[in-house]
Design a protein around this motif. Structure first.
Motif, short mmCIF file in Angstrom:
data_model
loop_
_atom_site.label_atom_id
_atom_site.label_comp_id
_atom_site.label_asym_id
_atom_site.label_seq_id
_atom_site.Cartn_x
_atom_site.Cartn_y
_atom_site.Cartn_z
N ASN A 138 0.81 -1.22 0.00
CA ASN A 138 0.00 0.00 0.00
C ASN A 138 0.85 1.27 0.00
O ASN A 138 0.33 2.36 0.26
N GLY A 139 2.13 1.12 -0.25
CA GLY A 139 3.00 2.30 -0.26
C GLY A 139 3.23 2.86 1.13
O GLY A 139 3.53 4.03 1.30
N GLN A 140 3.07 2.01 2.14
CA GLN A 140 3.23 2.48 3.51
C GLN A 140 4.33 1.67 4.22
O GLN A 140 4.79 0.65 3.72
N LYS A 227 3.91 7.04 4.99
CA LYS A 227 3.97 6.81 3.55
C LYS A 227 5.41 6.55 3.15
O LYS A 227 6.32 7.22 3.67
N VAL A 228 5.63 5.63 2.26
CA VAL A 228 6.98 5.45 1.74
C VAL A 228 7.32 6.73 0.99
O VAL A 228 6.55 7.19 0.15
N PRO A 229 8.44 7.36 1.33
CA PRO A 229 8.74 8.67 0.71
C PRO A 229 8.98 8.56 -0.79
O PRO A 229 9.36 7.52 -1.30
N GLU A 230 8.75 9.69 -1.47
CA GLU A 230 8.91 9.72 -2.93
C GLU A 230 10.35 9.44 -3.34
O GLU A 230 10.60 8.70 -4.28
N ALA A 231 11.30 10.02 -2.61
CA ALA A 231 12.70 9.86 -2.99
C ALA A 231 13.54 9.53 -1.76
O ALA A 231 13.24 9.99 -0.66
N VAL A 232 14.57 8.73 -1.96
CA VAL A 232 15.54 8.43 -0.91
C VAL A 232 16.93 8.56 -1.52
O VAL A 232 17.17 8.05 -2.61
N SER B 204 -3.68 11.88 1.94
CA SER B 204 -3.10 10.93 2.88
C SER B 204 -2.30 9.85 2.18
O SER B 204 -1.31 9.35 2.71
N ARG B 205 -2.75 9.47 0.99
CA ARG B 205 -2.08 8.38 0.30
C ARG B 205 -0.98 8.86 -0.64
O ARG B 205 -0.24 8.05 -1.20
N SER B 206 -0.87 10.16 -0.85
CA SER B 206 0.17 10.66 -1.76
C SER B 206 1.51 10.77 -1.03
O SER B 206 1.56 10.67 0.19
N THR B 207 2.57 11.02 -1.78
CA THR B 207 3.89 11.19 -1.14
C THR B 207 4.18 12.65 -0.82
O THR B 207 5.28 13.00 -0.43
#
Ligand SMILES: Cc1cc2nc3c(=O)[nH]c(=O)nc-3n(C[C@H](O)[C@H](O)[C@H](O)COP(=O)(O)OP(=O)(O)OC[C@H]3O[C@@H](n4cnc5c(N)ncnc54)[C@H](O)[C@@H]3O)c2cc1C
Lengths: 497, 372
Positions: A138-140, A227-232, B204-207
């Motif tokens: 779930n991107g989390q 949330k899994v961050p956009e960039a790492v 909430s679900r976006s980055t």
């Protein structure tokens, strides 16, 4: 470690054996162990120097096993200790001789995944990493990531308020636990917190997290997911001096940048990691920093450049930037394996855990060096530099008479440095059995008595993990400062509203 | 000062911890500690109050270590004054409750927060050390001056939101954050509760990493503000991305004036629920309600009409792990309104905690849940 606690008896007392019989009837014989050879496995946790053989081990499979066990213990007045994966490093899960050890590793169901509310509810034996794995589709993710995350349990994390490399930005277990179901030491089940924020009434959950098993047994935990961050982006930077590495850390923070993680290793720690996992860190470095930034892409890109510039200004001689997840994993491997790796360069080692104000890093590291030299021992430093959480690894040879004791003394001398600097004797591993005597150096008697008021409310008979955290248990009913009996709260007062 | 309709027999203004300790040791009556008094209405009126302690005399910022991002300040220090001092070092305490003149002790006691809790959390996430004076005059500290610290029980959590009923908070130690270099917001019109829910879910679900997502709700429709605070390039990029994500919206440099303010009038409630229940909670509100919601956190402050059936509202939102706590009530309702709602299964334990800390029930008696 000097007070090596090795239980002498081969068998539990008749009283405890009688309890074991009642437990067998109540929860099933297969879940109750009393055979000394089977009990051996549970004598210690990750701090192997403290060993006590429990009287009975209960392998709980469901919540009701825990409830029934605790109830029977309460009836018999026999103490119990909860145990998760047994990776604790302060002796928190060391059993009580002739008491009951409740093992929770079989309670490992994920009870509810709720991506819309970013929550997950799990049983206490679920492994830390399993939570993030279950959240990943779930991107989390579950933010607290102790280096032991592949093996340690969520119940243990809650009890220790565990941290991890990424706690610099995201906070500790307590910042991510929303609710817990707890079996109180009298066997009653209560729910602390929940899924929503701001539950009316006292924040008992906040007090419970980090209580090291002394207030009850957790049977389910509701966590908040991020949330899994956009960039790492991750970089590995080599320095010719520890002071330059420490200075870089301070410069990054002073620039208003909050990295996800800043970890430091010194030359000896690098040597060990190299021997163990061939992480190929910059050759000849006196110290390396692993720095990770995460967040929106633009933000990470700009701040990452800034961090690189700051490191250059402090004479970084080599900067490597992870190009993909594989390279990132390699950079982290050296750091995350460092504790065990030290075993490659020393017959024995002892991990300490203390905290100092970050700005005092260079000075305190020099002091640690001086202490080590005086004790004629080597210390490898691996630590969460961003928040001043030191993990000195004291190397010694346990075959040499007196070496174990010297290592322990050095560890405690380092804790004194931490206290004198305004820090703490533990940042994440807990007080447990190992450091309870040091609590009296960090806190006054009144401070400790006041903390134990909570203990008295949860566990007036002192049955839950007794002998941990506090140097001197207080008798419940005493008032702080007034060490005379006879002032127990009036039982009718609670009904007066 | 009037304490929610109860007039204290006497008022003292101590200026040191020792003075507070002496007062507690030398007196025996009931007592309430008050900062600027901005949140006296956030808990039930005290059962009695022989003595009021005005904490505004303890107003020193004791120690600020910019390099460690830590500050120690006495309970009577006003948040606004502290922020001014910290701003000189480009730092802030990341708490933004709007009450004018609020003191640190009052903020801890009432567990007050504002929109930016979405990013920075609340008192429990930022308070790293605390000193209190207990009912018998004992001075006790928990936590410390470093952010990472697990030595002993963290009693700061227990005192947070306790409205002084376990001890008088005299000093607080906080984790600080750097002041963000740039800020900007996206403002979006919200047609109805369902759309508010969709926007909440998308964000909430976006980055994206907004520091706040605030909804102003007029009962049928509203306005949503998505606040970004970071380096300029990130504020820019994220604002554009938010507009693309929501399919609508307008960029502004500063949020509208209602942002961060609490509603007034009627009965004002603090609602808490799981975040995704936002549309259900909005539709559960009686006609004539309005307020603001910190949309992605599951907390809202709403004004509901004075004749609202609170018990019914609480029952309706209960499936969302919902709670409704009164933070303001008309004078005529104050004594009979149920401030806190039903007690949880841990209430017996809460009573035992109170009995341990304050066996004589001296401190803010009757202010808390279930008459604690
Ligand atoms: C190699 C290595 C690396 C580590 N790295 C880190 C790190 O980076 N950060 C960090 O914080 N820690 C770290 N640790 C320490 C340890 O992993 C953590 O403290 C962890 O949370 C312990 O979990 P556990 O399941 O092993 O608990 P255990 O060791 O079994 O128990 C720990 C304590 O929790 C109590 N407990 C366990 N389960 C429950 C329950 N269900 N209810 C109530 N009390 C319970 C026990 O009584 C005991 O007091 C590391 C340990 C090792 C060996």
């Amino acid at each position: 470690m000097t007070e090596q606690l090795i239980a002498k008896q081969d068998q539990a007392s008749p009283r405890t054996l009688a309890l074991a019989e009642r437990l067998r009837t109540a929860i099933g014989a297969a879940k109750v162990l009393t055979d000394p050879s089977q009990l051996r496995t549970y004598e210690c946790d990750g701090l192997e120097a403290f060993r006590v053989r429990p009287g009975v081990v209960v392998l709980a499979e469901e919540r009701d096993d825990v409830v029934r066990t605790v109830k029977l213990c309460a009836e018999a007045g026999i103490p119990f200790v909860a145990r998760g994966s047994g990776t604790g490093l302060s002796g928190g899960a060391v059993p009580v001789a002739d008491g009951v050890l409740i093992v929770l590793t079989r309670l490992r169901r994920i009870l509810d995944v709720d991506p819309d509310n970013a929550r997950m509810t799990v049983e206490p034996g679920v492994i830390n990493l399993a939570v993030s794995r279950a959240a990943a589709p779930n991107g989390q993710a579950y933010a607290p990531d102790p280096s032991s995350q592949q093996v340690c349990s969520i119940g243990g994390n809650v009890a220790e308020n565990s941290g991890g490399a990424h706690c610099l930005k995201y906070g500790f277990t307590v910042n991510h636990v929303m609710g817990a179901e707890v079996v109180l030491p009298d066997g009653k089940v209560v729910h602390l917190g929940g899924s929503a924020p701001e539950h009316p009434g006292y924040d008992l959950l906040g007090a419970f997290v980090g209580s090291e098993g002394t207030l009850g047994v957790v049977t389910s935990v509701t966590v908040r997911l991020i949330k899994v961050p956009e960039a790492v982006q991750t970089m590995l930077v080599g320095f010719h001096s520890v002071a330059d590495a420490a200075g870089t850390v301070s410069d990054i923070i002073a620039a208003g940048i909050l990295p996800a993680a800043i970890e430091m290793m010194d030359a000896l720690a690098i040597e060990a990691a190299e021997a163990a996992v061939q992480c190929n860190y910059p050759a000849g470095a006196a110290a390396v920093l692993v720095i990770e930034l995460d967040g929106p892409g633009v933000e990470v890109a700009e701040q990452f450049d800034h961090v690189e510039t700051l490191a250059q200004a402090r004479n970084a001689f080599e900067t490597r930037i992870a190009q993909d997840d594989e390279e990132r994993a390699l950079m982290w491997r050296g750091r995350k394996s460092a504790f065990a790796a030290v075993g490659r360069i020393s017959p024995s080692y002892y991990v300490q855990d203390g905290v100092i104000p970050r700005t005092r890093l260079p000075e305190i590291l020099a002091d640690i060096d001086a202490l080590a030299e005086r004790a004629d021992l080597r210390v490898a430093n691996v630590f969460h530099a961003g928040d001043g959480n030191l993990h000195p690894l004291i190397l010694f040879d346990d075959a040499v008479p007196g070496a174990t004791q010297a290592a322990e003394e050095l560890g405690f001398a380092i804790l004194d440095l931490c206290i004198d600097a305004g820090g703490s004797i533990t940042g994440e591993h807990g007080v447990g059995i190992e450091k309870k005597s040091k609590m009296a150096s960090q806190f006054t008697a009144a401070d400790l008595d006041t903390m134990q008021l909570v203990r008295c409310a949860f566990d007036p008979d002192g049955l839950a993990n007794p002998g941990k955290v506090f140097p001197t248990p207080r008798l419940c009913g005493e008032r702080p400062g007034v060490r005379t009996a006879g002032t127990a709260p009036d039982p009718t007062l609670g009904e007066v509203f | 000062m009037d304490l929610a309709g109860v007039a204290p027999a006497e008022t003292l203004v101590p200026s040191t911890t020792d003075e507070v300790a002496d007062i507690l040791r030398d007196t025996t009556g009931t007592l309430m500690a008050v900062g600027s008094g901005t949140k006296v209405g956030w808990a039930a009126p005290p059962a009695s109050c022989d003595l009021m302690l005005r904490m505004t005399g303890l107003d020193r910022v004791v120690d600020h270590q910019p390099g460690d991002l830590v500050v120690v300040a006495e309970a009577g220090v006003r948040l606004s004054a502290l922020q001014k001092q910290l701003a000189q070092h480009n730092q802030m305490l990341a708490l933004d409750p709007p009450e004018d003149g609020a003191t640190l002790g009052g903020i801890v006691g009432a567990n007050a927060s504002g929109p930016r809790r979405l990013r920075f959390g609340t008192v429990r996430d930022l308070l790293i050390g605390v000193t209190v004076v207990l009912a018998d005059g004992t001075t006790a500290r928990s936590g410390g001056k470093v952010v990472k610290n697990v030595a002993g029980y963290d009693l700061g959590k227990l005192y947070t939101g306790a409205h002084g009923s376990l001890g008088v908070v005299v000093s607080t130690t906080w984790r600080l954050h750097p002041l963000p270099p740039a800020r900007g917001a996206v403002v979006v019109r919200v047609a109805d509760a369902a759309q508010a829910g969709r926007f909440e879910a998308l964000l909430s679900r976006s980055t994206l990493t907004p520091t706040a997502v605030e909804l102003r709700w007029d009962g049928a429709a509203g306005e949503l503000v998505v606040l970004f605070e970071s380096i300029a390039a990130s504020v820019d990029a994220q604002s554009d991305a938010a507009i693309a994500l929501l399919g609508t919206g307008e960029r502004v440099d500063t949020p509208p004036p209602w942002f961060g303010e609490r509603p007034r009038g009627g009965i004002v409630l603090r609602l808490a629920y799981v975040p995704h229940a936002l549309p259900d909670v909005l539709t559960a509100l009686p006609d004539g309600s309005s307020g603001t919601a910190s949309a992605c956190t599951g907390v809202a402050y709403v004004s509901v009409p004075s004749d609202t059936d609170l018990a019914a509202l609480r029952t309706t939102i209960a499936p969302h792990d919902g709670s409704a706590v009164v933070v303001e009530a008309p004078d005529e309702l104050r004594d009979r309104i149920d401030h806190w709602g039903p007690v949880p299964d841990s209430f017996g334990l809460m009573k035992r905690v109170k009995d341990q800390f304050d066996p004589g029930r001296r401190l803010s008696p009757g202010r808390l849940l279930g008459g604690l």
